[in-house]
Design an enzyme around this catalytic site. Structure first.
Site, PDB file in Angstrom:
ATOM      1  N   SER A 211       0.903  -1.205  -0.015  1.00 40.30           N
ATOM      2  CA  SER A 211      -0.115   0.043  -0.106  1.00 40.30           C
ATOM      3  C   SER A 211       0.885   1.325  -0.049  1.00 40.30           C
ATOM      4  CB  SER A 211      -1.009   0.006   1.241  1.00 40.30           C
ATOM      5  OG  SER A 211      -1.561   1.406   1.091  1.00 40.30           O
TER       6      SER A 211
ATOM      7  N   TYR B  37      -3.042  -0.949  10.225  1.00 39.43           N
ATOM      8  CA  TYR B  37      -3.317  -1.672   8.626  1.00 39.43           C
ATOM      9  C   TYR B  37      -2.018  -1.144   8.145  1.00 39.43           C
ATOM     10  CZ  TYR B  37      -4.215  -1.616   3.921  1.00 39.43           C
ATOM     11  OH  TYR B  37      -4.055  -1.922   2.352  1.00 39.43           O
TER      12      TYR B  37
END
Length: 264
Positions: free
Chosen positions: A156, A169
């Protein structure tokens, strides 16, 4: 003309077998369809939504590709073994030879909570699915992965910026990036490449906040292209990294965010 319509019709993955975790929806679905269009036999993994997996398989077959669904819940004890046992059984039913050429670790969950609101059980679950599962999927799968194979981990863009609303996360993806770097060195002698592909704000079901017009516009404007990413944008990059064209690329974190937050 859409991104999917302009994709190459080449068969650079012809004769290869691929496994895409979380391959039935969002980015995973786009990756599954792209690899299949380019000739791979694709194992579409899913955890709970069997209907979505079967739809993805049928879409691939309608496009002239080959695919099959594989079920295994991730984030629970023994998940990697369960996945590979299901994969082996399904592959045999396809009358395909054993082994694997491309492994895409895409399955993951988000945890949209700031630091002060993350509970221990939330923390454990997001790490179990996003970090522990791919670790042991790779570990248990190395005997199946052929020399010259490809491992692609979906990371990400948040690993290069501070984004407090999803701190736990983000930590899972940083850990995955380190796994990428280490395995690239370990598996290099076998000709296996290991890379991370990092999406930015992408239009998928995993991000429910995109239904809010103000947030949607905010995220779109974070890209230099002033739009949200589409799953096909990420699938194109994954397909390249998984191909022979990327044989000299390993241990890399590849930004596929559309230039999100450049200069910030």
């Amino acid at each position: 003309m859409t991104t999917e319509q302009t994709e190459s019709t080449g068969k650079r993955h012809q004769g290869k077998t691929a496994l895409v975790t979380g391959g039935s929806r969002g980015i995973g679905q786009a990756v599954s369809r792209r690899l299949a269009r380019e000739g791979a036999l694709v194992a579409v993994h899913y955890g709970h939504d069997g209907a979505a997996a079967e739809r993805t398989v049928k879409e691939i077959e309608a496009e002239g590709g080959r695919a099959f669904a594989v079920r295994a819940e991730l984030g629970v004890p023994g998940d990697a073994d369960t996945l590979w046992e299901a994969y082996d059984r399904a592959l045999a039913e396809q009358n395909a030879g054993p082994g694997l050429d491309i492994l895409v670790n895409n399955a993951g969950i988000t945890l949209p909570r700031p630091f002060a609101d993350v509970a221990e059980e939330d923390y454990d679950r997001v790490f179990a699915i996003n970090t522990r599962a791919p670790f042991f999927i790779i570990q248990r799968g190395l005997g199946r992965l052929r020399d010259g194979g490809r491992i692609v981990n979906i990371s990400s863009a948040v690993t290069r910026i501070a984004f407090p609303p999803i701190v736990a996360y983000s930590m899972t993806k940083v850990a995955l990036d380190y796994l990428t770097l280490t395995l690239a060195q370990v598996l290099g002698p076998r000709g296996i490449t290991v890379n991370s592909v990092a999406p930015g704000y992408t239009e998928t079901e995993i991000n429910p906040t995109l239904r809010i017009p103000e947030i949607r516009q905010k995220y779109a404007s974070a890209s230099v292209f002033d739009r949200l990413g589409q799953p096909a944008d990420i699938a194109d990059v994954v397909s390249f990294v998984a191909s022979d064209d990327a044989r000299w690329v390993t241990g890399q974190w590849i930004d596929a965010s559309g230039g999100v937050h450049l200069g910030v």
